[in-house]
Design a protein around this motif. Structure first.
Motif, PDB file in Angstrom:
ATOM      1  N   LEU A  84       0.825  -1.206   0.000  1.00 34.91           N
ATOM      2  CA  LEU A  84       0.000   0.000   0.000  1.00 34.91           C
ATOM      3  C   LEU A  84       0.861   1.259   0.000  1.00 34.91           C
ATOM      4  N   CYS A  85       1.933   1.230   0.783  1.00 37.14           N
ATOM      5  CA  CYS A  85       2.825   2.383   0.848  1.00 37.14           C
ATOM      6  C   CYS A  85       3.472   2.640  -0.511  1.00 37.14           C
ATOM      7  N   TYR A  86       3.879   1.572  -1.185  1.00 36.62           N
ATOM      8  CA  TYR A  86       4.564   1.715  -2.470  1.00 36.62           C
ATOM      9  C   TYR A  86       3.628   2.252  -3.551  1.00 36.62           C
ATOM     10  N   PHE A  87       2.421   1.702  -3.626  1.00 39.38           N
ATOM     11  CA  PHE A  87       1.517   2.071  -4.722  1.00 39.38           C
ATOM     12  C   PHE A  87       0.711   3.337  -4.447  1.00 39.38           C
ATOM     13  N   LEU A  88       0.397   3.610  -3.181  1.00 43.11           N
ATOM     14  CA  LEU A  88      -0.413   4.789  -2.870  1.00 43.11           C
ATOM     15  C   LEU A  88       0.430   6.027  -2.570  1.00 43.11           C
TER      16      LEU A  88
ATOM     17  N   THR B 140       8.924   7.628   1.838  1.00 48.85           N
ATOM     18  CA  THR B 140      10.119   6.793   1.691  1.00 48.85           C
ATOM     19  C   THR B 140      10.567   6.252   3.041  1.00 48.85           C
ATOM     20  N   THR B 141      10.573   7.099   4.049  1.00 50.64           N
ATOM     21  CA  THR B 141      10.951   6.663   5.394  1.00 50.64           C
ATOM     22  C   THR B 141       9.968   5.618   5.915  1.00 50.64           C
ATOM     23  N   LEU B 142       8.682   5.837   5.666  1.00 52.12           N
ATOM     24  CA  LEU B 142       7.661   4.888   6.113  1.00 52.12           C
ATOM     25  C   LEU B 142       7.823   3.552   5.389  1.00 52.12           C
ATOM     26  N   PHE B 143       8.098   3.597   4.094  1.00 55.66           N
ATOM     27  CA  PHE B 143       8.272   2.380   3.296  1.00 55.66           C
ATOM     28  C   PHE B 143       9.437   1.548   3.835  1.00 55.66           C
TER      29      PHE B 143
ATOM     30  N   LEU C 127      -6.023  -8.150   5.992  1.00 52.44           N
ATOM     31  CA  LEU C 127      -6.998  -7.181   6.511  1.00 52.44           C
ATOM     32  C   LEU C 127      -6.361  -6.297   7.574  1.00 52.44           C
ATOM     33  N   LEU C 128      -5.583  -6.907   8.448  1.00 54.81           N
ATOM     34  CA  LEU C 128      -4.890  -6.139   9.484  1.00 54.81           C
ATOM     35  C   LEU C 128      -3.956  -5.112   8.866  1.00 54.81           C
ATOM     36  N   GLY C 129      -3.273  -5.503   7.791  1.00 52.32           N
ATOM     37  CA  GLY C 129      -2.348  -4.593   7.127  1.00 52.32           C
ATOM     38  C   GLY C 129      -3.034  -3.369   6.553  1.00 52.32           C
ATOM     39  N   VAL C 130      -4.220  -3.578   5.978  1.00 54.89           N
ATOM     40  CA  VAL C 130      -4.976  -2.448   5.426  1.00 54.89           C
ATOM     41  C   VAL C 130      -5.352  -1.482   6.544  1.00 54.89           C
ATOM     42  N   LEU C 131      -5.924  -2.015   7.616  1.00 57.18           N
ATOM     43  CA  LEU C 131      -6.353  -1.163   8.730  1.00 57.18           C
ATOM     44  C   LEU C 131      -5.167  -0.472   9.394  1.00 57.18           C
ATOM     45  N   ASN C 132      -4.081  -1.215   9.602  1.00 54.53           N
ATOM     46  CA  ASN C 132      -2.914  -0.662  10.278  1.00 54.53           C
ATOM     47  C   ASN C 132      -2.227   0.409   9.434  1.00 54.53           C
TER      48      ASN C 132
ATOM     49  N   PHE D  36      -3.610   2.413   7.162  1.00 54.73           N
ATOM     50  CA  PHE D  36      -4.378   3.659   7.153  1.00 54.73           C
ATOM     51  C   PHE D  36      -4.421   4.292   8.544  1.00 54.73           C
ATOM     52  N   ASN D  37      -4.346   3.482   9.577  1.00 50.53           N
ATOM     53  CA  ASN D  37      -4.213   4.029  10.924  1.00 50.53           C
ATOM     54  C   ASN D  37      -2.959   4.887  11.021  1.00 50.53           C
ATOM     55  N   ILE D  38      -1.830   4.352  10.574  1.00 48.08           N
ATOM     56  CA  ILE D  38      -0.563   5.082  10.624  1.00 48.08           C
ATOM     57  C   ILE D  38      -0.589   6.296   9.703  1.00 48.08           C
ATOM     58  N   LEU D  39      -1.121   6.105   8.489  1.00 50.06           N
ATOM     59  CA  LEU D  39      -1.167   7.206   7.522  1.00 50.06           C
ATOM     60  C   LEU D  39      -1.998   8.372   8.046  1.00 50.06           C
ATOM     61  N   PHE D  40      -3.193   8.086   8.558  1.00 50.84           N
ATOM     62  CA  PHE D  40      -4.060   9.159   9.067  1.00 50.84           C
ATOM     63  C   PHE D  40      -3.453   9.809  10.316  1.00 50.84           C
ATOM     64  N   TYR D  41      -2.746   9.004  11.125  1.00 48.47           N
ATOM     65  CA  TYR D  41      -2.086   9.552  12.319  1.00 48.47           C
ATOM     66  C   TYR D  41      -0.999  10.542  11.912  1.00 48.47           C
ATOM     67  N   ILE D  42      -0.209  10.188  10.903  1.00 49.84           N
ATOM     68  CA  ILE D  42       0.830  11.094  10.403  1.00 49.84           C
ATOM     69  C   ILE D  42       0.198  12.337   9.792  1.00 49.84           C
ATOM     70  N   LYS D  43      -0.881  12.146   9.022  1.00 57.37           N
ATOM     71  CA  LYS D  43      -1.581  13.287   8.414  1.00 57.37           C
ATOM     72  C   LYS D  43      -2.138  14.224   9.491  1.00 57.37           C
ATOM     73  N   ALA D  44      -2.628  13.641  10.586  1.00 59.21           N
ATOM     74  CA  ALA D  44      -3.142  14.471  11.693  1.00 59.21           C
ATOM     75  C   ALA D  44      -2.017  15.312  12.282  1.00 59.21           C
ATOM     76  N   HIS D  45      -0.835  14.708  12.431  1.00 60.69           N
ATOM     77  CA  HIS D  45       0.312  15.462  12.940  1.00 60.69           C
ATOM     78  C   HIS D  45       0.711  16.573  11.965  1.00 60.69           C
ATOM     79  N   GLN D  46       0.603  16.312  10.683  1.00 58.55           N
ATOM     80  CA  GLN D  46       0.938  17.343   9.706  1.00 58.55           C
ATOM     81  C   GLN D  46      -0.078  18.476   9.748  1.00 58.55           C
ATOM     82  N   HIS D  47      -1.349  18.131   9.969  1.00 58.62           N
ATOM     83  CA  HIS D  47      -2.393  19.160  10.041  1.00 58.62           C
ATOM     84  C   HIS D  47      -2.224  20.022  11.298  1.00 58.62           C
ATOM     85  N   PHE D  48      -1.952  19.350  12.436  1.00 64.80           N
ATOM     86  CA  PHE D  48      -1.719  20.070  13.700  1.00 64.80           C
ATOM     87  C   PHE D  48      -0.210  20.157  13.939  1.00 64.80           C
TER      88      PHE D  48
END
Length: 289
Positions: free
Chosen positions: A42-46, A180-183, A214-219, A221-233
């Motif tokens: 997901l990290c590579y393609f998205l 890249t760091t996340l990947f 399934l766990l990988g998909v949820l995990n 996006f959990n990490i991605l949205f958490y990072i995005k939240a930090h970028q927003h705030f």
């Protein structure tokens, strides 16, 4: 706030999946390993990590972010192992408390590492947040069977989860370079987890593979949205640190009660109310700015 809410929903969904895993013949350790394969894809393609024209190995050696992705790659799987041992020796209540009280480390980092200035209102919010955590984590528990090992792994969980949250904030500060760091972090975590299972000579199962996907998909996006939240705030990491912890544990408690018929004590109910108040206090300045 949307990114933070989505991160909370994904995190609670991960907890629900892990809770029903054994009933579905899913070996959690194997699911965690397969989860990293999904996260890598997901990290590579998205997110399309950019190695700046270098090969993976050359970028790995030359990147200024090397300390961060090395730390993340090691911490992501080992904290999970620490958590499983903490549950074994100290019980799930204490292990969960150690994980959530890592918020203390993250608040310190927000002030001294990320230079956040806490207003009086936000200081009150932090105090209420810790009161909420105390009420929410206050559950009856048996004495530890092995106190020495229990305390050791509780301390490692506390330190590991606290450090991981701080590192995610560091990754968020990288802006467009964070994919890249996340990947690389996921690649290292995957290698360590599979090596660990190979050493244990685990017997692979099909349900664990699909559960891991399934766990990988949820995990992811959990990490991605958490990072995005930090970028927003970006100037208010306290909102994300405390909001994530309180949101997950409040929603988790309600989900446990409504879906799994778990009992919520009066003190737990007070904790949920205090958690909501704390989130409002932490977010109020942004809301009315």
């Amino acid at each position: 706030m949307t990114f933070l809410i989505l991160a909370i929903l994904c995190s609670v969904s991960v907890s629900v999946l892990l809770k029903v895993a054994r009933a579905k013949n899913i070996v959690i350790e194997q699911a965690i390993a397969f989860n990293y394969i999904t996260a890598i894809g997901l990290c590579y393609f998205l997110l399309k990590p950019d190695f700046k024209g270098l090969g993976f190995t050359d970028f790995f050696i030359q990147s200024e972010a090397q300390p961060i992705f090395l730390a993340m790659g090691i911490l992501l799987p080992t904290v999970f192992i620490f958590m499983s041992r903490a549950v074994e020796y100290a019980g799930i209540v204490r292990a969960d408390a150690a994980q959530r009280l890592a918020l203390f480390l993250q608040i310190i980092a927000a002030v001294f590492l990320f230079n956040e200035t806490l207003s009086d209102l936000r200081i009150v919010g932090v105090i209420v947040a810790f009161l909420a955590l105390f009420c929410l984590l206050s559950k009856p528990t048996n004495e530890m069977g092995n106190a020495g090992k229990g305390m050791l792994f509780l301390a490692l969980v506390w330190l590991g989860y606290g450090t991981t949250g701080i590192l995610f904030k560091q990754i968020a500060k990288m802006g467009g370079a964070f994919p890249t760091t996340l990947f690389i972090s996921f690649v290292l975590a995957c290698a360590i987890m599979f090596s660990y299972l190979m050493i244990k000579r685990t017997q692979w199962t099909v349900p664990s593979f699909f559960g891991g996907i399934l766990l990988g998909v949820l995990n992811f996006f959990n990490i991605l949205f958490y990072i995005k939240a930090h970028q927003h705030f970006s100037d208010s990491p306290t909102i994300v640190f405390a909001g994530m912890d309180l949101g997950v544990i409040c929603l988790g408690a309600l989900t446990g009660a409504l879906v799994f018929k778990e009992k919520i004590s009066k003190l737990n109910g007070v904790g949920i109310l205090l958690g909501l108040i704390a989130i409002v206090l932490l977010y109020a300045e942004k809301l009315f700015a």
